[in-house]
Motif scaffolding. Structure first.
Motif, PDB file in Angstrom:
ATOM      1  N   ALA A  31     -32.201 -17.173  -4.516  1.00  0.00           N
ATOM      2  CA  ALA A  31     -31.086 -17.410  -5.553  1.00  0.00           C
ATOM      3  C   ALA A  31     -30.252 -16.255  -5.210  1.00  0.00           C
ATOM      4  CB  ALA A  31     -31.704 -17.717  -6.664  1.00  0.00           C
ATOM      5  N   ARG A  32     -28.939 -16.244  -5.514  1.00  0.00           N
ATOM      6  CA  ARG A  32     -27.985 -15.400  -5.411  1.00  0.00           C
ATOM      7  C   ARG A  32     -28.014 -14.608  -6.819  1.00  0.00           C
ATOM      8  NH1 ARG A  32     -23.237 -14.259  -2.398  1.00  0.00           N
ATOM      9  NH2 ARG A  32     -22.359 -12.434  -3.165  1.00  0.00           N
ATOM     10  N   PRO A  33     -28.227 -13.149  -6.986  1.00  0.00           N
ATOM     11  CA  PRO A  33     -27.968 -12.484  -8.173  1.00  0.00           C
ATOM     12  C   PRO A  33     -26.964 -12.472  -8.660  1.00  0.00           C
ATOM     13  CG  PRO A  33     -28.438 -11.101  -6.358  1.00  0.00           C
ATOM     14  CD  PRO A  33     -28.540 -12.432  -5.932  1.00  0.00           C
ATOM     15  N   ILE A  34     -26.568 -12.548  -9.870  1.00  0.00           N
ATOM     16  CA  ILE A  34     -25.123 -12.312 -10.570  1.00  0.00           C
ATOM     17  C   ILE A  34     -25.335 -11.480 -11.859  1.00  0.00           C
ATOM     18  CG2 ILE A  34     -24.514 -14.660  -9.441  1.00  0.00           C
ATOM     19  CD1 ILE A  34     -24.419 -14.786 -13.187  1.00  0.00           C
ATOM     20  N   THR A  35     -24.274 -11.167 -12.146  1.00  0.00           N
ATOM     21  CA  THR A  35     -24.198 -10.050 -13.421  1.00  0.00           C
ATOM     22  C   THR A  35     -22.948 -10.115 -14.386  1.00  0.00           C
ATOM     23  OG1 THR A  35     -23.197  -8.175 -12.203  1.00  0.00           O
ATOM     24  CG2 THR A  35     -25.858  -8.481 -12.541  1.00  0.00           C
ATOM     25  N   ARG A  36     -22.015 -11.353 -13.753  1.00  0.00           N
ATOM     26  CA  ARG A  36     -20.672 -11.169 -14.545  1.00  0.00           C
ATOM     27  C   ARG A  36     -20.139 -12.699 -13.583  1.00  0.00           C
ATOM     28  NH1 ARG A  36     -16.797  -6.627 -11.448  1.00  0.00           N
ATOM     29  NH2 ARG A  36     -17.303  -7.301  -9.201  1.00  0.00           N
ATOM     30  N   ALA A  37     -19.058 -13.199 -14.524  1.00  0.00           N
ATOM     31  CA  ALA A  37     -18.351 -14.353 -13.958  1.00  0.00           C
ATOM     32  C   ALA A  37     -17.704 -14.190 -12.544  1.00  0.00           C
ATOM     33  CB  ALA A  37     -17.226 -14.490 -14.781  1.00  0.00           C
ATOM     34  N   ALA A  38     -17.109 -12.920 -12.287  1.00  0.00           N
ATOM     35  CA  ALA A  38     -16.698 -12.688 -11.091  1.00  0.00           C
ATOM     36  C   ALA A  38     -17.643 -12.992  -9.835  1.00  0.00           C
ATOM     37  CB  ALA A  38     -15.901 -11.318 -10.933  1.00  0.00           C
ATOM     38  N   ASP A  39     -18.911 -12.655 -10.211  1.00  0.00           N
ATOM     39  CA  ASP A  39     -19.874 -12.902  -9.099  1.00  0.00           C
ATOM     40  C   ASP A  39     -20.120 -14.642  -8.877  1.00  0.00           C
ATOM     41  OD1 ASP A  39     -20.439 -10.050  -9.018  1.00  0.00           O
ATOM     42  OD2 ASP A  39     -22.030 -10.085 -10.544  1.00  0.00           O
TER      43      ASP A  39
ATOM     44  N   LEU B 258     -35.425  -8.262  -5.590  1.00  0.00           N
ATOM     45  CA  LEU B 258     -34.417  -8.815  -6.662  1.00  0.00           C
ATOM     46  C   LEU B 258     -32.672  -8.646  -6.358  1.00  0.00           C
ATOM     47  CD1 LEU B 258     -35.971  -7.175  -9.777  1.00  0.00           C
ATOM     48  CD2 LEU B 258     -35.967  -9.362  -9.031  1.00  0.00           C
ATOM     49  N   GLN B 259     -32.476  -7.807  -5.197  1.00  0.00           N
ATOM     50  CA  GLN B 259     -31.203  -7.803  -4.607  1.00  0.00           C
ATOM     51  C   GLN B 259     -30.952  -8.579  -3.492  1.00  0.00           C
ATOM     52  OE1 GLN B 259     -31.151  -3.407  -3.952  1.00  0.00           O
ATOM     53  NE2 GLN B 259     -29.974  -3.305  -5.784  1.00  0.00           N
ATOM     54  N   ALA B 260     -32.020  -9.586  -3.218  1.00  0.00           N
ATOM     55  CA  ALA B 260     -32.115 -10.585  -2.437  1.00  0.00           C
ATOM     56  C   ALA B 260     -31.555 -10.000  -0.966  1.00  0.00           C
ATOM     57  CB  ALA B 260     -30.913 -11.400  -2.694  1.00  0.00           C
ATOM     58  N   VAL B 261     -31.899  -8.740  -0.644  1.00  0.00           N
ATOM     59  CA  VAL B 261     -31.899  -8.364   0.800  1.00  0.00           C
ATOM     60  C   VAL B 261     -33.399  -8.229   1.555  1.00  0.00           C
ATOM     61  CG1 VAL B 261     -29.654  -7.029   0.524  1.00  0.00           C
ATOM     62  CG2 VAL B 261     -31.825  -5.868   0.051  1.00  0.00           C
ATOM     63  N   VAL B 262     -34.253  -8.428   0.646  1.00  0.00           N
ATOM     64  CA  VAL B 262     -35.657  -8.645   1.151  1.00  0.00           C
ATOM     65  C   VAL B 262     -36.226  -9.931   0.621  1.00  0.00           C
ATOM     66  CG1 VAL B 262     -37.827  -7.410   0.819  1.00  0.00           C
ATOM     67  CG2 VAL B 262     -36.126  -6.057   1.432  1.00  0.00           C
ATOM     68  N   VAL B 263     -37.253 -10.425   1.272  1.00  0.00           N
ATOM     69  CA  VAL B 263     -37.818 -11.857   0.804  1.00  0.00           C
ATOM     70  C   VAL B 263     -39.230 -11.490   0.960  1.00  0.00           C
ATOM     71  CG1 VAL B 263     -38.213 -14.218   1.384  1.00  0.00           C
ATOM     72  CG2 VAL B 263     -35.883 -13.088   1.836  1.00  0.00           C
ATOM     73  N   GLU B 264     -39.730 -11.977  -0.034  1.00  0.00           N
ATOM     74  CA  GLU B 264     -41.362 -11.803  -0.290  1.00  0.00           C
ATOM     75  C   GLU B 264     -41.921 -13.069   0.223  1.00  0.00           C
ATOM     76  OE1 GLU B 264     -44.810 -10.799  -3.399  1.00  0.00           O
ATOM     77  OE2 GLU B 264     -42.886 -11.035  -4.289  1.00  0.00           O
TER      78      GLU B 264
END
Length: 325
Positions: free
Chosen positions: A203-211, A308-314
């Motif tokens: 999933a894509r991490p988001i922290t605000r509406a702009a994301d 958590l930043q979605a640049v690595v996959v477990e």
């Protein structure tokens, strides 16, 4: 007020719901509608009923900001995150849709009957896949989550435990090819473990509406569409004004997301070393430690942050690899 029944063969039936047809369901569900479905694109916002105060404030502000940007806000009308999403849309005088798990004559939860009435008075809608007098049942809530995901461009999970019903909406969005966005949460908190798992799954991490807007292509609906979508609600929604979106949620920095084709712009030395040590081939934590010279604790902390930043996959058995882009 009786609901309008909308059959799949009706011209007004939402075409997106045909994506729900499976080998066991030959046709999409009949819909029962009160109010009017908005013409502007929608974003679903979901999460746990037992939400933290921080999550509720964030949800309400996020919904208001997306509503101001021209999106309709969809949720399930439940306690917690759902209710905060609808309240945020009402704050912004934006259309909001409640997709319920039972019939409209039996609102659930009962204490939200006034909220649902405000949604209708503000030009929004109540939507269900069962007749008005149908009682709310657990299976119906899972079915409504699929409708919620199908009828919106993106599903945003704000706060969710491992077994939260919001994760069924996330699964439906993933299955249907819709965008799935998740607010990062402290992984040691029971309320946020489901969010961490969704992020690990891509999933894509988001922290605000702009994301969220960036995920949807970087453009909000055109101003004319926004005005048209909100015209029926203007001067009828209870006041409150738009809540400012907080600069940070749950201690996370806003605006710090993975670049589309590269690592996050701000990384610690350990995170950079771990990322440089990984490629498309899965590697065990022990192998990462050997390549980087980091002690296991620091390597695991860096892997969790990068995941958590979605640049690595477990993957299974403690294996990690770079995310494919």
């Amino acid at each position: 007020m009786a609901s309008i029944e909308i059959q799949p063969a009706d011209p007004s039936y939402p075409a997106q719901l045909w994506a729900l047809v499976t080998e066991t369901e030959a046709a999409p569900p009949t819909l029962y509608l009160r109010g009017a479905l908005p013409a502007c694109p929608g974003v679903a916002i979901v999460g746990t009923r037992a939400a933290s105060d921080e999550a509720l404030r964030f949800t309400r502000a996020l919904a208001a900001a997306l509503g101001e940007a021209g999106f309709s806000i969809w949720s399930g009308g439940a306690r917690g995150v759902d209710a905060a999403a609808h309240e945020g849309a009402l704050d912004a005088r934006a259309p909001t849709v409640v997709v319920g798990g039972g019939g409209h004559a039996r609102p659930y939860p009962r204490e939200h009957a006034a909220l649902f009435a405000r949604v209708l008075a503000a030009g929004g809608a109540l939507l269900a896949r069962v007749p008005d007098d149908t009682p709310p049942l657990p299976a119906l809530f899972l079915q409504r989550n699929a409708v919620l995901a199908a009828l919106t461009l993106a599903t945003v999970v704000v706060e969710a435990g491992v077994e939260s019903g919001a994760r069924s909406a996330a699964a439906a969005a993933r299955r249907l090819g819709r965008h799935l966005c998740v607010v990062p949460h402290a992984p040691w908190s029971p309320r946020g473990v489901g969010c961490a798992l969704e992020l690990v799954s891509g999933a894509r991490p988001i922290t605000r509406a702009a994301d969220v807007i960036e995920v949807l292509g970087g453009q909000a609906p055109p101003p004319r569409a926004r005005r048209r979508a909100r015209r029926s609600a203007r001067n009828r929604s209870p006041g409150g004004g738009t809540l400012p979106l907080p600069e940070a949620a749950f201690g996370a920095r806003t605006g710090v997301l993975p670049e589309e084709n590269g690592p996050p712009p701000s990384m610690s030395a350990a995170e950079r070393a771990v990322l440089d040590a990984l490629d498309a081939r899965p590697a065990h934590v022990d192998e990462v430690c050997e390549r980087t010279g980091l002690p296991p604790r620091r390597a695991v902390e860096a892997l969790l942050t990068l995941t958590l930043q979605a640049v690595v996959v477990e993957g299974p058995a403690g294996l990690f690899r770079r995310a494919l882009r």
